[in-house]
Scaffold this motif. Structure first.
Motif, PDB file in Angstrom:
ATOM      1  N   GLN A   7      76.597 -57.172 -27.130  1.00 19.84           N
ATOM      2  CA  GLN A   7      76.849 -58.556 -27.553  1.00 19.84           C
ATOM      3  C   GLN A   7      77.256 -59.413 -26.359  1.00 19.84           C
ATOM      4  N   ALA A   8      78.038 -58.839 -25.452  1.00 16.14           N
ATOM      5  CA  ALA A   8      78.499 -59.594 -24.278  1.00 16.14           C
ATOM      6  C   ALA A   8      77.322 -60.012 -23.404  1.00 16.14           C
ATOM      7  N   GLN A  10      74.178 -60.307 -24.429  1.00 16.53           N
ATOM      8  CA  GLN A  10      73.403 -61.275 -25.197  1.00 16.53           C
ATOM      9  C   GLN A  10      74.026 -62.667 -25.052  1.00 16.53           C
ATOM     10  N   GLN A  11      75.347 -62.745 -25.155  1.00 10.00           N
ATOM     11  CA  GLN A  11      76.029 -64.028 -25.005  1.00 10.00           C
ATOM     12  C   GLN A  11      75.847 -64.590 -23.595  1.00 10.00           C
ATOM     13  N   SER A  12      75.838 -63.714 -22.602  1.00 10.34           N
ATOM     14  CA  SER A  12      75.600 -64.154 -21.223  1.00 10.34           C
ATOM     15  C   SER A  12      74.220 -64.791 -21.091  1.00 10.34           C
ATOM     16  N   PHE A  14      72.431 -66.105 -23.555  1.00 11.19           N
ATOM     17  CA  PHE A  14      72.459 -67.359 -24.321  1.00 11.19           C
ATOM     18  C   PHE A  14      73.106 -68.478 -23.504  1.00 11.19           C
ATOM     19  N   GLN A  15      74.242 -68.181 -22.874  1.00 10.69           N
ATOM     20  CA  GLN A  15      74.945 -69.212 -22.096  1.00 10.69           C
ATOM     21  C   GLN A  15      74.105 -69.681 -20.914  1.00 10.69           C
ATOM     22  N   GLU A  18      71.186 -71.831 -22.297  1.00 11.59           N
ATOM     23  CA  GLU A  18      71.677 -73.133 -22.746  1.00 11.59           C
ATOM     24  C   GLU A  18      72.009 -74.022 -21.553  1.00 11.59           C
ATOM     25  N   THR A 111      64.322 -66.125 -25.257  1.00 13.93           N
ATOM     26  CA  THR A 111      65.314 -66.815 -26.081  1.00 13.93           C
ATOM     27  C   THR A 111      64.810 -68.212 -26.382  1.00 13.93           C
ATOM     28  N   GLU A 117      70.749 -75.363 -27.879  1.00  7.81           N
ATOM     29  CA  GLU A 117      71.457 -74.225 -28.475  1.00  7.81           C
ATOM     30  C   GLU A 117      70.515 -73.034 -28.630  1.00  7.81           C
TER      31      GLU A 117
END
Length: 142
Positions: A7-8, A10-12, A14-15, A18, A111, A117
């Motif tokens: 998850q970490a 994946q969030q990286s 995404f950030q 974005e 992504t 977003e």
């Protein structure tokens, strides 16, 4: 084939994607492959080197980026297992341009970033004959 991603990480991704909006962003996936399982251990963003006016729908890295990532992966005891990039205001589905520039045996994480977003992440694998991408399952783990 199954791609495992924390998850970490994946969030990286995404950030990063974005932050690059409204342009495409991307980078390297470092990890390992055991049989049909690709485990992503690190993601490293790389500046978009495509012509500035085309970055809204194109992403490119340089041969120097590749060489540097090979060294980074070796230092970490990992391999380059694929790439990731964004599709601004478009679905997380490979384009014809993606297919023409992809390499077999690497996984591709795309992504979709809508209005700034990250809304969808999908994984793809180019067929050995380079004719098309096939979807790959993604397991996002805590």
């Amino acid at each position: 084939m199954d791609v495992k991603l924390s998850q970490a990480l994946q969030q990286s991704i995404f950030q990063q994607m974005e932050a690059n909006f409204p342009n495409e962003g991307g980078g390297f996936l470092l990890g390992s492959r055991t049989g049909d399982v690709v485990s992503i251990a690190d993601v490293i963003g790389v500046e978009n080197n495509f012509e500035t006016e085309e970055q809204y729908h194109r992403y490119a890295m340089t041969p120097q980026n590749w060489a540097q990532m090979e060294d980074t992966a070796d230092e970490q005891g990992l391999s380059i297992v694929g790439y990731y990039h964004s599709h601004p205001n478009a679905p997380a589905i490979p384009s014809e341009y993606d297919r023409e520039h992809a390499l077999p045996n690497f996984v591709y994480i795309i992504t979709s970033v809508m209005a700034g977003e990250a809304v969808d992440m999908r994984v793809w694998l180019l067929q050995p004959d380079r004719s098309k991408f096939e979807p790959v399952s993604l397991s996002v783990e805590p």
